[in-house]
Design an enzyme around this catalytic site. Structure first.
Site, PDB file in Angstrom:
ATOM      1  N   SER A  15      -7.092 -15.862 -75.281  1.00 44.59           N
ATOM      2  CA  SER A  15      -6.943 -14.896 -76.935  1.00 44.59           C
ATOM      3  C   SER A  15      -7.653 -15.919 -78.079  1.00 44.59           C
ATOM      4  O   SER A  15      -8.803 -15.686 -78.464  1.00 44.59           O
ATOM      5  CB  SER A  15      -5.968 -14.547 -77.081  1.00 44.59           C
ATOM      6  OG  SER A  15      -4.562 -15.429 -77.303  1.00 44.59           O
ATOM      7  N   HIS A  74      -1.267 -26.184 -80.346  1.00 34.84           N
ATOM      8  CA  HIS A  74      -0.360 -26.189 -79.658  1.00 34.84           C
ATOM      9  C   HIS A  74       1.502 -25.515 -81.039  1.00 34.84           C
ATOM     10  O   HIS A  74       1.005 -25.283 -82.036  1.00 34.84           O
ATOM     11  CB  HIS A  74       0.436 -27.765 -79.913  1.00 34.84           C
ATOM     12  CG  HIS A  74       2.639 -28.078 -79.031  1.00 34.84           C
ATOM     13  ND1 HIS A  74       2.677 -27.435 -78.548  1.00 34.84           N
ATOM     14  CD2 HIS A  74       3.392 -27.333 -80.006  1.00 34.84           C
ATOM     15  CE1 HIS A  74       3.848 -26.960 -78.263  1.00 34.84           C
ATOM     16  NE2 HIS A  74       4.595 -27.322 -78.978  1.00 34.84           N
TER      17      HIS A  74
END
Ligand code: GAR
Length: 192
Positions: A15, A106
Site C-alpha cells: 500500500s 517503521h
C-alpha cells in the site's frame, strides 16, 4: 534539480508503494520507477502491474549478490531507495551504494517496538499489550542495524484504551499514507 528515480522495496501488500507511486506521478522531485519485491506472490507486484510500473523479484538470497542487484538499480537510474514493508535485512554493499539515499518506514515510534521480529501486526500487538496512549510512524536512514538508523521524522497519533489492535494498525496506516510521501519529497528536495 533533476527528478530523482526512486526504487521501492516491499515484501507484502504494497500500500505504501502504491501511495508513493501515485504521489510522485504528480511531483517534480522524483518518480517511482521500480518495485523490488522478495516474494513472488506479494500483492505489491499486482499493484505495480496495475500502475504500469516495472517490478523485479529479488529473493532474499539474490539480495546478497551485488552483481544481481546493482545492475538492476543502475538500469533504472535509481538515485533513492525506499524500504516500505521490506523484511530482509539490507546488505552492506547497498548501504554503501546509497549513502543518505535509502530510508525505511517503521510502524511505531522508534526506538520503541523496533528490531528483529517487530514488523506489521507484531508491532501493533506490542503497542496494545503495553497499553500505550499513543503510537506513530518513524522514517529513518538505513544502516546495518535492524531499525537502528538515525531518525529523520516521526508522526504520532493518540490511542484510546478501547482501541483494538486493528484500530491501532488503522490509525498508524493513516499516518503513513498522509505523511510518508511528503517526508521523502522533502529529502529529495534537500539532495541538491
Ligand atoms: C507498513 O505499515 C510499514 O510501516 C511496515 O510494514 C507495513 C507495510 O505495508 N514496516 C515494518 O513493519 C518494517 N519493520 P504495505 O506493504 O501495505 O506498504
Amino acid at each position: 534539480m533533476q527528478s530523482v528515480n526512486i526504487a521501492v522495496f516491499a515484501s507484502g501488500s504494497g500500500s505504501n508503494f502504491e501511495n508513493l507511486a501515485r504521489y510522485f506521478s504528480h511531483s517534480e522531485k522524483g518518480r517511482v520507477v521500480l518495485l523490488v519485491c522478495n516474494k513472488p506472490d506479494a500483492y505489491a507486484l499486482e499493484r505495480a502491474c496495475n500502475l504500469g510500473i516495472d517490478s523485479a523479484v529479488v529473493t532474499k538470497a539474490e539480495l546478497q549478490q551485488p552483481e544481481k542487484v546493482m545492475p538492476l538499480l543502475r538500469r533504472y537510474g535509481v538515485g533513492f531507495v525506499v524500504l516500505a514493508g521490506f523484511l530482509p535485512l539490507i546488505p552492506d554493499y547497498m548501504i554503501d551504494a546509497f549513502p543518505q539515499r535509502m530510508v525505511n518506514i517503521h510502524p511505531s515510534l522508534l526506538p520503541k517496538y523496533g528490531g528483529k521480529g517487530m514488523w506489521g501486526h507484531h508491532v501493533h500487538e506490542a503497542v496494545k499489550a503495553a497499553g500505550e496512549t499513543e503510537t506513530g510512524m518513524t522514517v529513518h536512514w538505513v544502516t546495518p542495524q535492524c531499525d537502528g538508523g538515525d531518525i529523520i521524522a516521526q508522526r504520532r497519533v493518540a490511542l484510546s484504551p478501547e482501541d483494538t489492535v486493528d484500530d491501532i494498525a488503522q490509525k498508524e496506516h493513516v499516518l503513513e499514507m498522509e505523511h510518508f510521501p511528503k517526508i521523502i519529497e522533502e529529502l529529495l528536495d534537500g539532495l541538491g
